[in-house]
Design an enzyme around this catalytic site. Structure first.
Site, mmCIF file in Angstrom:
data_model
loop_
_atom_site.group_PDB
_atom_site.id
_atom_site.type_symbol
_atom_site.label_atom_id
_atom_site.label_comp_id
_atom_site.label_asym_id
_atom_site.label_seq_id
_atom_site.Cartn_x
_atom_site.Cartn_y
_atom_site.Cartn_z
ATOM 1 C CB THR A 1 -0.921 -0.004 1.244
ATOM 2 O OG1 THR A 1 -1.776 -1.142 1.153
ATOM 3 C CG2 THR A 1 -1.742 1.266 1.337
ATOM 4 N N GLY B 1 0.003 5.397 -8.685
ATOM 5 C CA GLY B 1 -0.999 5.993 -9.586
ATOM 6 C C GLY B 1 -2.223 6.503 -8.862
ATOM 7 N N GLY B 2 -2.839 5.672 -8.008
ATOM 8 C CA GLY B 2 -3.996 6.138 -7.252
ATOM 9 C C GLY B 2 -5.073 5.099 -7.095
ATOM 10 C CG HIS C 1 3.613 -1.733 -13.541
ATOM 11 N ND1 HIS C 1 4.113 -0.856 -14.481
ATOM 12 C CD2 HIS C 1 2.603 -1.090 -12.922
ATOM 13 C CE1 HIS C 1 3.433 0.281 -14.410
ATOM 14 N NE2 HIS C 1 2.500 0.163 -13.471
ATOM 15 C CD GLU D 1 -1.125 -7.635 -4.331
ATOM 16 O OE1 GLU D 1 -0.985 -6.459 -3.921
ATOM 17 O OE2 GLU D 1 -0.285 -8.200 -5.052
ATOM 18 N NE ARG E 1 -3.978 -4.746 -9.914
ATOM 19 C CZ ARG E 1 -3.373 -3.587 -9.707
ATOM 20 N NH1 ARG E 1 -4.009 -2.605 -9.111
ATOM 21 N NH2 ARG E 1 -2.114 -3.413 -10.052
HETATM 22 P P1 FAD Z 1 -0.310 -4.710 1.653
HETATM 23 O O1 FAD Z 1 -0.525 -3.268 1.528
HETATM 24 O O2 FAD Z 1 0.700 -5.342 0.860
HETATM 25 O O3 FAD Z 1 -0.176 -5.064 3.184
HETATM 26 C C1 FAD Z 1 0.141 -6.376 3.595
HETATM 27 C C2 FAD Z 1 0.550 -6.329 5.049
HETATM 28 O O4 FAD Z 1 0.633 -7.640 5.580
HETATM 29 C C3 FAD Z 1 1.908 -5.708 5.279
HETATM 30 O O5 FAD Z 1 1.798 -4.880 6.402
HETATM 31 C C4 FAD Z 1 2.809 -6.898 5.582
HETATM 32 O O6 FAD Z 1 3.921 -6.587 6.376
HETATM 33 C C5 FAD Z 1 1.818 -7.768 6.335
HETATM 34 N N1 FAD Z 1 2.160 -9.193 6.368
HETATM 35 C C6 FAD Z 1 2.420 -10.012 5.322
HETATM 36 N N2 FAD Z 1 2.681 -11.253 5.755
HETATM 37 C C7 FAD Z 1 2.560 -11.242 7.105
HETATM 38 C C8 FAD Z 1 2.713 -12.211 8.128
HETATM 39 N N3 FAD Z 1 3.082 -13.467 7.849
HETATM 40 N N4 FAD Z 1 2.523 -11.842 9.416
HETATM 41 C C9 FAD Z 1 2.199 -10.562 9.737
HETATM 42 N N5 FAD Z 1 2.062 -9.600 8.789
HETATM 43 C C10 FAD Z 1 2.233 -9.933 7.504
HETATM 44 N N6 FAD Z 1 -2.819 -0.426 -6.549
HETATM 45 C C11 FAD Z 1 -3.697 0.546 -6.864
HETATM 46 O O7 FAD Z 1 -4.913 0.341 -6.744
HETATM 47 N N7 FAD Z 1 -3.247 1.758 -7.298
HETATM 48 C C12 FAD Z 1 -1.929 2.043 -7.425
HETATM 49 O O8 FAD Z 1 -1.567 3.147 -7.783
HETATM 50 C C13 FAD Z 1 -0.991 1.035 -7.125
HETATM 51 N N8 FAD Z 1 0.337 1.256 -7.268
HETATM 52 C C14 FAD Z 1 1.222 0.295 -6.846
HETATM 53 C C15 FAD Z 1 2.597 0.571 -6.892
HETATM 54 C C16 FAD Z 1 3.503 -0.359 -6.390
HETATM 55 C C17 FAD Z 1 4.976 -0.057 -6.434
HETATM 56 C C18 FAD Z 1 3.031 -1.573 -5.842
HETATM 57 C C19 FAD Z 1 3.989 -2.577 -5.284
HETATM 58 C C20 FAD Z 1 1.674 -1.872 -5.837
HETATM 59 C C21 FAD Z 1 0.769 -0.936 -6.334
HETATM 60 N N9 FAD Z 1 -0.610 -1.190 -6.315
HETATM 61 C C22 FAD Z 1 -1.485 -0.198 -6.659
HETATM 62 C C23 FAD Z 1 -1.128 -2.409 -5.727
HETATM 63 C C24 FAD Z 1 -1.596 -2.090 -4.305
HETATM 64 O O9 FAD Z 1 -0.669 -1.242 -3.692
HETATM 65 C C25 FAD Z 1 -1.751 -3.332 -3.472
HETATM 66 O O10 FAD Z 1 -2.464 -4.306 -4.158
HETATM 67 C C26 FAD Z 1 -2.500 -3.013 -2.189
HETATM 68 O O11 FAD Z 1 -1.885 -1.941 -1.539
HETATM 69 C C27 FAD Z 1 -2.556 -4.234 -1.300
HETATM 70 O O12 FAD Z 1 -3.053 -3.848 -0.063
HETATM 71 P P2 FAD Z 1 -3.190 -4.936 1.077
HETATM 72 O O13 FAD Z 1 -3.675 -4.220 2.281
HETATM 73 O O14 FAD Z 1 -3.958 -6.071 0.571
HETATM 74 O O15 FAD Z 1 -1.718 -5.485 1.296
HETATM 75 C C1 SIN Z 2 0.816 2.445 -11.251
HETATM 76 O O1 SIN Z 2 0.806 3.512 -10.651
HETATM 77 O O2 SIN Z 2 1.193 2.315 -12.412
HETATM 78 C C2 SIN Z 2 0.343 1.236 -10.533
HETATM 79 C C3 SIN Z 2 -1.120 1.244 -10.504
HETATM 80 C C4 SIN Z 2 -1.651 -0.095 -10.117
HETATM 81 O O3 SIN Z 2 -0.905 -1.041 -9.966
HETATM 82 O O4 SIN Z 2 -2.862 -0.187 -9.976
#
Ligand code: FAD
Ligand code: SIN
Length: 536
Positions: free
Chosen positions: A40, A45-46, A238, A374, A385
């Site tokens: 996160t 991008g957003g 990506h 995710e 996606r």
């Molecule tokens: P995460 O945000 O990945 O959080 C997972 C959490 O679980 C972390 O805190 C981790 O430490 C914890 N965790 C994992 N395993 C364990 C464990 N065994 N025990 C305890 N804790 C654990 N999506 C968009 O919609 N828009 C964007 O612009 C965008 N840009 C992106 C840019 C980048 C560089 C990346 C990498 C991803 C991007 N994405 C974007 C995708 C998006 O960021 C993620 O899909 C989303 O943030 C996932 O959120 P989440 O809460 O599911 O997991």
């Molecule tokens: C990006 O900003 O290009 C990533 C956006 C996304 O993964 O949704």
């Protein structure tokens, strides 16, 4: 420790659920590192959402956002899920603003960006560090929320279920074994409601946009506990990560250059300066990601060049500094002024479209276990996606999962009535054996990159499966023989997740969305269903 809600993970899904759940009971939110260590926090991008009529781009509608999502998903999206999540987009934005997220705005109107596959401008953003803005706002709110205990450096190892305790009927989750990384002890956390919010598995590939924490722990834990997992073959690459041969290996290819840049007119070009993507799709640089990543992969293989380029030189001076300051400054640090030179880019593993199977309320196939963000496979993304739909999904599903859990709250905590054995430690690891962990870790990531990435073949999948079988055996012996630490645990999860990706890919004898194989290049309408796998 016992809580009404045990949440594992502190990204958008985990924290937004934790904050809301604390109004209804005691909450423990565990995270394996720092509170802000998550995918996160790296989002650029957003977040996609169709706002109320007066705030959206003329002509946009939920129906259009739904159509774009279905189109990207290549026939595998669950339409009811897509509709529900998209229709709740505007409410999600209101909530994030309420938690203190400051999206870019002008004259009381949010500034809306565009990304690949979107037919309208509908991406809310905070310059090019949207994820950090969201993560910090949620972390601030969470730290000030009564009833919510946040435990950093707590690594969830495995779920505790009645099945694992020997019961043969009514399998349900009772909590989790968790490694306290500071003390080195394994603790028992009990709860009738365990929510996996552990994010994705980008680190299973050598080159990835994901931070080190993205090792697929949640999917691996759920699978070991017997929950259904689906669609792991659909790993999104990506298209545009900075290619810098001067930096070290993986580091050189992990810095994302947001797709939003293409939404503002950046063009993908080859070494000769030609727009090559339009040969693959009339939408050119703004086609959905699977198409653009494959076009780049093909262009690189066709020309022998190490990368392609993203060109923003035609934009007015100062544009990059103002709209994409993080990217502009980071590239400068790497020695590239993108106002003067095109940006060299290559694809890298980015997002896990499959995961733990859930319904539209985050409910998995194992009683008491929920998955949000995710880690989950809700049916929103299908085979690919749509950009910026994941932050949206994480927040909407967190809210829906809470509503579902509240509807089935029992006053008594069942998990307190079970005799849960304490963790049995293996022997202490001899330091020279740590090399085995690092070697295996590298081998998995390299073999996944070489054999199971953007373009696949039956033969390469078979080779990957053979190697993974051996690695799994080695890792299992290591795991049972030694005292656990984060490295061993992540390695064990990585090998499990890599095996799931390979198994799902081998099962799908067609090309669809992100899964492309030269042995079965056509999409087969008869195979338009999810690939489900389960341990038992
Ligand atoms: P995460 O945000 O990945 O959080 C997972 C959490 O679980 C972390 O805190 C981790 O430490 C914890 N965790 C994992 N395993 C364990 C464990 N065994 N025990 C305890 N804790 C654990 N999506 C968009 O919609 N828009 C964007 O612009 C965008 N840009 C992106 C840019 C980048 C560089 C990346 C990498 C991803 C991007 N994405 C974007 C995708 C998006 O960021 C993620 O899909 C989303 O943030 C996932 O959120 P989440 O809460 O599911 O997991
Ligand atoms: C990006 O900003 O290009 C990533 C956006 C996304 O993964 O949704």
């Amino acid at each position: 420790m016992t809580a009404d809600f045990l949440i594992i993970g502190s990204g958008i899904a985990g924290l937004s659920l934790a904050i809301r759940a604390a109004e209804h009971g005691s909450v423990i939110c565990l995270t394996k590192g720092d509170l802000l260590d998550s995918n996160t926090a790296w989002a650029q991008g957003g977040i996609a959402a169709v706002l109320p009529e007066s705030l959206r781009e003329a002509g946009d509608s939920c129906a259009l956002h739904i159509a774009d999502t279905l189109d990207a998903g290549a026939g595998l999206c669950h339409e009811n899920v897509v509709r529900t999540i998209i229709e709740e987009g505007a409410a999600t934005i209101d909530e994030l603003v309420h938690y203190g997220v400051a999206f870019d705005a002008e004259n009381d109107h949010f500034s809306l960006g565009k990304e690949g596959g979107h037919s309208k401008r509908r991406i809310l953003h905070a310059r090019d560090t949207t994820g950090r803005e969201i993560a910090e706002a949620l972390a601030r709110t969470a730290r000030n929320t009564p009833n919510l205990t946040i435990l950093e450096d707590h690594f969830a190892i495995d779920l505790i279920t009645t099945g694992k305790l020997g019961m043969v009927t009514d399998d349900r989750v009772l909590g989790a074994y968790v490694l306290n990384r500071k003390s080195g002890e394994v603790e028992i956390f009990r709860s009738d409601r365990v929510i996996l919010a552990t994010g994705g598995c980008g680190k299973v590939y050598l080159y990835t946009t994901n931070p080190d924490s993205a090792t697929g722990d949640g999917v691996a834990m759920a699978w070991r506990a017997g929950a259904s997992v689906a669609n792991m073959e659909f790993i999104q690459f990506h298209p545009t990560c900075f290619y810098n041969p001067a930096a070290n290996g993986a580091e050189a290819r992990s810095f994302l250059v947001t797709e939003a840049l293409r939404g503002e007119g950046a063009q993908l070009i080859n070494q000769k300066g030609e727009d090559f993507v339009s040969q693959y799709d009339p939408r050119g640089s703004l086609a959905p990601r699977d198409i653009v990543a494959r076009a780049i992969d093909h262009e690189i293989k066709r020309t022998g060049a190490p990368c392609v380029y993203l060109d923003v030189r035609h934009k007015p001076s100062g544009f990059m500094k103002e709209r994409f300051p993080f990217i502009y400054q980071t590239l400068l640090r790497f020695g590239l002024d993108c106002e003067k030179d095109p940006i060299p880019v290559v694809p890298a593993a980015h997002y896990q479209c499959g995961g733990v199977v859930t319904d539209i309320n985050g409910k998995t196939t194992l009683r008491g276990l929920y998955a949000v963000g995710e880690v989950a496979c809700t049916g929103l993304h299908g085979a690919n996606r749509l950009a910026s739909n994941s932050l949206l999904e994480g927040n909407v599903l967190a809210r829906r999962a809470l509503q579902e859990m509240l509807a089935h709250l029992h006053p008594q905590r069942e998990s307190e009535h079970f005799d849960i054995p304490t963790w049995e430690h293996g022997d202490t690891a001899a330091p020279d054996e740590l090399v085995v962990i690092y070697h295996n870790w590298d081998e998995i990531r390299r073999l996944m990159w070489d054999y199971v990435s953007i373009v696949r073949t039956d033969n390469r999948l078979r080779r990957a499966a053979t190697r993974l079988r051996n690695l799994k055996k080695e890792v299992r012996e290591f795991y049972w023989g030694h005292r656990v630490n984060a490295d061993i645990l992540e390695l064990r999860n990585l090998v499990t997740v890599a095996s799931m990706i390979v198994d799902c890919a081998a099962k799908r004898k067609e090309s669809r969305g992100l899964h492309y194989t030269t042995d079965h290049p056509k999409t087969k309408p008869s195979l338009a269903q999810d690939t489900r796998i389960r341990k038992f």
